[in-house]
Design a protein around this motif. Sequence first.
Motif, short mmCIF file in Angstrom:
data_model
loop_
_atom_site.label_atom_id
_atom_site.label_comp_id
_atom_site.label_asym_id
_atom_site.label_seq_id
_atom_site.Cartn_x
_atom_site.Cartn_y
_atom_site.Cartn_z
N PRO A 18 -21.76 12.82 26.43
CA PRO A 18 -21.34 11.70 27.28
C PRO A 18 -20.87 10.49 26.48
O PRO A 18 -21.34 10.25 25.37
CB PRO A 18 -22.59 11.36 28.09
CG PRO A 18 -23.72 12.09 27.48
CD PRO A 18 -23.18 13.10 26.52
N HIS A 19 -19.93 9.76 27.05
CA HIS A 19 -19.47 8.49 26.52
C HIS A 19 -20.65 7.51 26.60
O HIS A 19 -21.54 7.71 27.42
CB HIS A 19 -18.31 8.02 27.43
CG HIS A 19 -17.45 6.96 26.82
ND1 HIS A 19 -17.07 5.84 27.52
CD2 HIS A 19 -16.90 6.86 25.59
CE1 HIS A 19 -16.32 5.09 26.72
NE2 HIS A 19 -16.19 5.68 25.57
N PRO A 20 -20.66 6.45 25.78
CA PRO A 20 -21.73 5.45 25.89
C PRO A 20 -21.93 4.91 27.31
O PRO A 20 -23.03 4.49 27.68
CB PRO A 20 -21.29 4.35 24.93
CG PRO A 20 -20.47 5.05 23.91
CD PRO A 20 -19.79 6.19 24.63
N CYS A 21 -20.86 4.96 28.14
CA CYS A 21 -20.98 4.47 29.52
C CYS A 21 -21.68 5.50 30.41
O CYS A 21 -22.02 5.22 31.55
CB CYS A 21 -19.61 4.16 30.10
SG CYS A 21 -18.66 5.63 30.55
N GLY A 22 -21.90 6.71 29.89
CA GLY A 22 -22.57 7.76 30.65
C GLY A 22 -21.62 8.76 31.26
O GLY A 22 -22.02 9.79 31.78
N VAL A 38 -8.56 9.07 28.42
CA VAL A 38 -9.15 7.95 29.14
C VAL A 38 -10.44 8.43 29.80
O VAL A 38 -10.45 9.46 30.48
CB VAL A 38 -8.18 7.41 30.21
CG1 VAL A 38 -8.89 6.42 31.14
CG2 VAL A 38 -6.99 6.75 29.55
N CYS A 39 -11.52 7.69 29.56
CA CYS A 39 -12.79 7.97 30.23
C CYS A 39 -12.62 7.55 31.70
O CYS A 39 -12.30 6.40 31.99
CB CYS A 39 -13.91 7.18 29.57
SG CYS A 39 -15.47 7.28 30.45
N LEU A 40 -12.83 8.50 32.61
CA LEU A 40 -12.58 8.19 34.03
C LEU A 40 -13.72 7.39 34.65
O LEU A 40 -13.62 6.95 35.79
CB LEU A 40 -12.34 9.48 34.81
CG LEU A 40 -11.08 10.25 34.40
CD1 LEU A 40 -10.88 11.47 35.28
CD2 LEU A 40 -9.85 9.35 34.47
N THR A 41 -14.78 7.19 33.89
CA THR A 41 -15.90 6.39 34.40
C THR A 41 -15.70 4.90 34.08
O THR A 41 -15.87 4.06 34.96
CB THR A 41 -17.23 6.89 33.80
OG1 THR A 41 -17.33 8.30 34.05
CG2 THR A 41 -18.42 6.17 34.43
N CYS A 42 -15.29 4.59 32.84
CA CYS A 42 -15.13 3.18 32.46
C CYS A 42 -13.68 2.81 32.14
O CYS A 42 -13.40 1.67 31.80
CB CYS A 42 -16.04 2.85 31.27
SG CYS A 42 -15.56 3.63 29.73
N GLN A 43 -12.76 3.79 32.22
CA GLN A 43 -11.31 3.57 32.00
C GLN A 43 -10.96 3.23 30.56
O GLN A 43 -9.85 2.79 30.29
CB GLN A 43 -10.74 2.48 32.93
CG GLN A 43 -11.09 2.65 34.40
CD GLN A 43 -10.63 3.98 34.96
OE1 GLN A 43 -9.52 4.43 34.71
NE2 GLN A 43 -11.49 4.63 35.74
ZN LIG Z 1 -16.75 5.63 29.46
#
Ligand SMILES: [Zn+2]
Length: 69
Positions: A18-22, A38-43
Motif C-alpha cells: 500500500p501507498h503511505p495513504c493506505g 497515479v494513486c487513485l486514493t490520494c491522486q
Molecule cells: Zn496514495
Amino acid sequence: MRPPMDLRIGDVVILRKPHPCGGTTWRIERVGADIGAVCLTCQRYVLVPRSHFEIRIKQFLERGPVTEP
Ligand SMILES: [Zn+2]
C-alpha cells in the motif's frame, strides 16, 4: 531476461504494497523505462522503474487500450 510485462496507459492495477495513504489502486499514466502511475486514493503521481513496478502488481482491475508501438 524476462520480457517486459504488457503495461498500458489507462491500466488500473492493485499493488501488493500500500501507498503511505493506505491506497493500493493505481492508474498507469506513462509507460517506458519508468512507469508513471497515479494513486487513485490520494491522486499523487509517482514515477518508478518498470522492473520495480512490475513485481508489485497483484492484479489488473481494468485494461487500457492497446496502442501501436
Ligand atoms: Zn496514495
